[in-house]
Motif scaffolding. Structure first.
Motif, PDB file in Angstrom:
ATOM      1  N   SER A  18       0.791  -1.226   0.000  1.00 13.99           N
ATOM      2  CA  SER A  18       0.000   0.000   0.000  1.00 13.99           C
ATOM      3  C   SER A  18       0.827   1.281   0.000  1.00 13.99           C
ATOM      4  O   SER A  18       0.364   2.310  -0.485  1.00 13.99           O
ATOM      5  CB  SER A  18      -0.952   0.004   1.195  1.00 13.99           C
ATOM      6  OG  SER A  18      -0.207  -0.034   2.399  1.00 13.99           O
ATOM      7  N   LYS A  19       2.025   1.223   0.518  1.00 14.69           N
ATOM      8  CA  LYS A  19       2.843   2.437   0.589  1.00 14.69           C
ATOM      9  C   LYS A  19       3.603   2.656  -0.722  1.00 14.69           C
ATOM     10  O   LYS A  19       4.167   1.714  -1.281  1.00 14.69           O
ATOM     11  CB  LYS A  19       3.817   2.350   1.750  1.00 14.69           C
ATOM     12  CG  LYS A  19       3.124   2.352   3.091  1.00 14.69           C
ATOM     13  CD  LYS A  19       4.114   2.414   4.210  1.00 14.69           C
ATOM     14  CE  LYS A  19       3.342   2.465   5.524  1.00 14.69           C
ATOM     15  NZ  LYS A  19       4.245   2.502   6.652  1.00 14.69           N
ATOM     16  N   THR A  22       7.127   1.261  -0.696  1.00 12.50           N
ATOM     17  CA  THR A  22       7.188  -0.191  -0.870  1.00 12.50           C
ATOM     18  C   THR A  22       7.062  -0.554  -2.339  1.00 12.50           C
ATOM     19  O   THR A  22       7.831  -1.360  -2.858  1.00 12.50           O
ATOM     20  CB  THR A  22       6.070  -0.885  -0.067  1.00 12.50           C
ATOM     21  OG1 THR A  22       6.250  -0.580   1.311  1.00 12.50           O
ATOM     22  CG2 THR A  22       6.081  -2.382  -0.259  1.00 12.50           C
ATOM     23  N   ASP A  68       6.055  -1.588   5.267  1.00 11.90           N
ATOM     24  CA  ASP A  68       4.613  -1.847   5.309  1.00 11.90           C
ATOM     25  C   ASP A  68       4.187  -2.591   6.569  1.00 11.90           C
ATOM     26  O   ASP A  68       2.996  -2.782   6.804  1.00 11.90           O
ATOM     27  CB  ASP A  68       4.162  -2.625   4.073  1.00 11.90           C
ATOM     28  CG  ASP A  68       3.414  -1.756   3.089  1.00 11.90           C
ATOM     29  OD1 ASP A  68       2.636  -0.907   3.549  1.00 11.90           O
ATOM     30  OD2 ASP A  68       3.609  -1.914   1.878  1.00 11.90           O
TER      31      ASP A  68
END
Length: 110
Positions: A18-19, A22, A68
């Motif tokens: 999600s980041k 990442t 994450d």
């Protein structure tokens, strides 16, 4: 997480990546580093890919616990789906379509 369909897997994969940091490190480590490693092995020294690819793969692997704060285990159980999801995520990110999928993920999580 025991997805029965690729769409279920995709949403879990997206949640695990999600980041933006990442995703960026994954793109480098799992897509661009192998290409660069192979090119360097032809252009610089034959063993360059032996250094470049593992270094960036480990960096991508370590983003799960350190950035994450999750595990990559659910993604390792389905390597083919994982590879497809990575390429889909990269393509959507490059074409501007990932935001819609992230919103969809947030809607499902509610």
């Amino acid at each position: 997480m025991n997805p029965q369909t690729f769409d279920e897997y995709w949403l879990g994969y997206l949640a695990g990546h999600s980041k933006p940091s990442t995703r960026f490190i994954h793109y480098l480590g799992l897509f661009f580093a192998p290409i660069a490693g192979i090119a360097a092995s032809f252009l610089v020294v034959w063993w360059a890919f032996l250094v470049i690819i593992p270094f960036f793969y480990v960096a991508a692997f370590l983003t799960h616990p350190f950035l994450d704060h999750n595990s990559n285990k659910p993604f390792a159980d389905r390597p083919l789906w994982s590879a497809i999801a990575l390429l889909r995520m990269l393509a959507l990110d490059l074409t501007g379509g990932l935001g819609r999928q992230l919103r969809r993920l947030n809607d499902v999580a509610r």
